[in-house]
Design a protein around this motif. Sequence first.
Motif, PDB file in Angstrom:
ATOM      1  N   THR A 143       0.757  -1.104   0.030  1.00 42.01           N
ATOM      2  CA  THR A 143       0.061   0.040  -0.090  1.00 42.01           C
ATOM      3  C   THR A 143       0.835   1.353   0.008  1.00 42.01           C
ATOM      4  N   PHE A 144       1.775   1.178   0.878  1.00 41.54           N
ATOM      5  CA  PHE A 144       2.671   2.519   0.917  1.00 41.54           C
ATOM      6  C   PHE A 144       4.201   2.285   0.487  1.00 41.54           C
ATOM      7  N   LEU A 145       4.553   1.130   0.476  1.00 42.40           N
ATOM      8  CA  LEU A 145       6.006   1.174  -0.240  1.00 42.40           C
ATOM      9  C   LEU A 145       5.919   0.914  -1.691  1.00 42.40           C
ATOM     10  N   ASN A 146       5.775   1.985  -2.376  1.00 39.55           N
ATOM     11  CA  ASN A 146       5.604   2.087  -3.755  1.00 39.55           C
ATOM     12  C   ASN A 146       7.052   1.639  -4.410  1.00 39.55           C
ATOM     13  N   ASN A 147       7.644   0.576  -4.649  1.00 35.75           N
ATOM     14  CA  ASN A 147       8.887   0.055  -4.731  1.00 35.75           C
ATOM     15  C   ASN A 147       8.572  -0.526  -6.450  1.00 35.75           C
ATOM     16  N   THR A 148       9.963  -0.055  -7.045  1.00 32.54           N
ATOM     17  CA  THR A 148       9.848  -0.862  -8.507  1.00 32.54           C
ATOM     18  C   THR A 148      10.114  -2.104  -8.479  1.00 32.54           C
ATOM     19  N   GLU A 149      10.659  -2.803  -7.467  1.00 27.29           N
ATOM     20  CA  GLU A 149      10.952  -4.266  -7.398  1.00 27.29           C
ATOM     21  C   GLU A 149       9.795  -5.125  -7.568  1.00 27.29           C
ATOM     22  N   LYS A 150      10.047  -6.219  -8.573  1.00 28.78           N
ATOM     23  CA  LYS A 150       9.036  -7.209  -8.702  1.00 28.78           C
ATOM     24  C   LYS A 150       8.377  -7.875  -7.547  1.00 28.78           C
ATOM     25  N   ALA A 151       6.962  -8.347  -7.565  1.00 27.21           N
ATOM     26  CA  ALA A 151       6.397  -8.726  -6.595  1.00 27.21           C
ATOM     27  C   ALA A 151       6.980  -9.742  -5.825  1.00 27.21           C
ATOM     28  N   GLY A 152       7.646 -10.643  -6.759  1.00 31.04           N
ATOM     29  CA  GLY A 152       8.097 -11.965  -6.090  1.00 31.04           C
ATOM     30  C   GLY A 152       9.241 -11.525  -5.122  1.00 31.04           C
ATOM     31  N   LYS A 153       9.973 -10.606  -5.473  1.00 28.83           N
ATOM     32  CA  LYS A 153      11.328 -10.203  -4.746  1.00 28.83           C
ATOM     33  C   LYS A 153      10.789  -9.669  -3.262  1.00 28.83           C
ATOM     34  N   ARG A 154       9.551  -9.056  -3.594  1.00 35.02           N
ATOM     35  CA  ARG A 154       9.146  -8.287  -2.270  1.00 35.02           C
ATOM     36  C   ARG A 154       8.472  -9.299  -1.442  1.00 35.02           C
ATOM     37  N   PHE A 155       7.908 -10.323  -1.822  1.00 39.52           N
ATOM     38  CA  PHE A 155       7.322 -11.271  -1.129  1.00 39.52           C
ATOM     39  C   PHE A 155       8.370 -12.156  -0.547  1.00 39.52           C
ATOM     40  N   ARG A 156       9.572 -12.352  -1.047  1.00 37.88           N
ATOM     41  CA  ARG A 156      10.532 -13.086  -0.452  1.00 37.88           C
ATOM     42  C   ARG A 156      10.804 -12.459   0.990  1.00 37.88           C
ATOM     43  N   ASN A 157      10.748 -11.188   1.072  1.00 39.12           N
ATOM     44  CA  ASN A 157      10.982 -10.496   2.188  1.00 39.12           C
ATOM     45  C   ASN A 157       9.924 -10.757   3.326  1.00 39.12           C
ATOM     46  N   LEU A 158       8.835 -11.101   2.966  1.00 35.63           N
ATOM     47  CA  LEU A 158       7.764 -11.266   3.630  1.00 35.63           C
ATOM     48  C   LEU A 158       7.661 -12.790   4.264  1.00 35.63           C
ATOM     49  N   VAL A 159       8.345 -13.633   3.476  1.00 37.71           N
ATOM     50  CA  VAL A 159       8.159 -15.118   3.949  1.00 37.71           C
ATOM     51  C   VAL A 159       8.378 -15.459   5.349  1.00 37.71           C
ATOM     52  N   PRO A 160       9.668 -14.753   5.903  1.00 37.00           N
ATOM     53  CA  PRO A 160      10.096 -15.271   7.341  1.00 37.00           C
ATOM     54  C   PRO A 160       8.939 -14.795   8.338  1.00 37.00           C
ATOM     55  N   PHE A 161       8.435 -13.614   7.950  1.00 43.02           N
ATOM     56  CA  PHE A 161       7.259 -13.319   8.664  1.00 43.02           C
ATOM     57  C   PHE A 161       5.988 -14.082   8.737  1.00 43.02           C
ATOM     58  N   TYR A 162       5.781 -14.786   7.644  1.00 42.46           N
ATOM     59  CA  TYR A 162       4.729 -15.888   7.751  1.00 42.46           C
ATOM     60  C   TYR A 162       4.966 -16.993   8.365  1.00 42.46           C
ATOM     61  N   LEU A 163       6.385 -17.382   8.603  1.00 45.56           N
ATOM     62  CA  LEU A 163       6.868 -18.523   9.086  1.00 45.56           C
ATOM     63  C   LEU A 163       6.336 -18.312  10.702  1.00 45.56           C
ATOM     64  N   THR A 164       6.266 -17.146  11.119  1.00 40.68           N
ATOM     65  CA  THR A 164       5.956 -16.885  12.378  1.00 40.68           C
ATOM     66  C   THR A 164       4.407 -17.391  12.969  1.00 40.68           C
ATOM     67  N   LEU A 165       3.690 -17.537  11.956  1.00 43.78           N
ATOM     68  CA  LEU A 165       2.592 -17.846  12.011  1.00 43.78           C
ATOM     69  C   LEU A 165       2.100 -19.176  12.887  1.00 43.78           C
ATOM     70  N   ILE A 166       3.322 -20.244  12.686  1.00 40.03           N
ATOM     71  CA  ILE A 166       3.279 -21.378  13.259  1.00 40.03           C
ATOM     72  C   ILE A 166       3.387 -21.422  14.871  1.00 40.03           C
ATOM     73  N   ILE A 167       3.857 -20.060  15.517  1.00 36.53           N
ATOM     74  CA  ILE A 167       4.189 -20.187  16.958  1.00 36.53           C
ATOM     75  C   ILE A 167       2.754 -20.149  17.559  1.00 36.53           C
ATOM     76  N   ILE A 168       1.868 -19.503  17.468  1.00 29.92           N
ATOM     77  CA  ILE A 168       0.568 -19.605  18.267  1.00 29.92           C
ATOM     78  C   ILE A 168      -0.022 -20.795  18.432  1.00 29.92           C
ATOM     79  N   PRO A 169      -0.504 -21.395  16.760  1.00 31.47           N
ATOM     80  CA  PRO A 169      -0.924 -22.600  16.915  1.00 31.47           C
ATOM     81  C   PRO A 169      -0.358 -23.654  17.562  1.00 31.47           C
TER      82      PRO A 169
END
Length: 226
Positions: A200-226
């Motif tokens: 929404t706010f980080l208007n970056n010229t990088e491809k979406a795939g590269k930006r999602f790679r930054n986010l993968v480790p954060f999604y791995l934290t979703l296993i902590i609570i369950p």
Amino acid sequence: FALALAGVIAYSNTLTAPFQFDDLGYIINNQWIRSLPNFTDTSGTRYMGFLSFALNYAFCGLDAQCYHATNVAIHLLNSAILYFIVHYTFSMSPKQTLGDAKGPFLNAPFMAALVFLLHPVQTQAVTYVSQRFASLATFFYLLSLLLYVVYRTRQRGSGEKTRKGTYIFYALSLASAVAAQKTKEISFTIPLIITLYEFTFLNNTEKAGKRFRNLVPFYLTLIIIP
């Protein structure tokens, strides 16, 4: 300083309040918090909250005023973090709308943080000691978002050395996300919020795939609570 002063004035009359309701089970009769070595076991999704109670007990015993002061301090830090999140968000806008147009006390970051700080809806999370789980989780939640935003904005630096130096912010953001997940279950949404902010706010010229790679480790934290 102005935010801290406003928060202290608003909540100073709560420092002498006694323990209430769940404080009996979580703090007064909780033998687990009486010894810091108990916390070598890091299991449980509210680990960080109970650790904060244990630290309070180590320094203050069962002096309720000390626990209340800690709650107020956490709330003040949360408002400061929110100030910087809004500040960074507006600084990325081409027009920098409302950023610093009206001086230091009437700009958008200050007003957003002030509303967050003084809004009555926050009262229970600040004045009820056991609700520190909510305010402390919010601290790590907002800190994780802020550090991620700092990491992404500083990546735009021109030099390779500058970009490499930003990874400390990324690592701290991820660590804060984990700490939030280990404080209260409301933190489960951190990866989703960071993703929403990224696109929404980080208007970056990088491809979406590269930006999602930054986010993968954060999604791995979703296993902590369950």
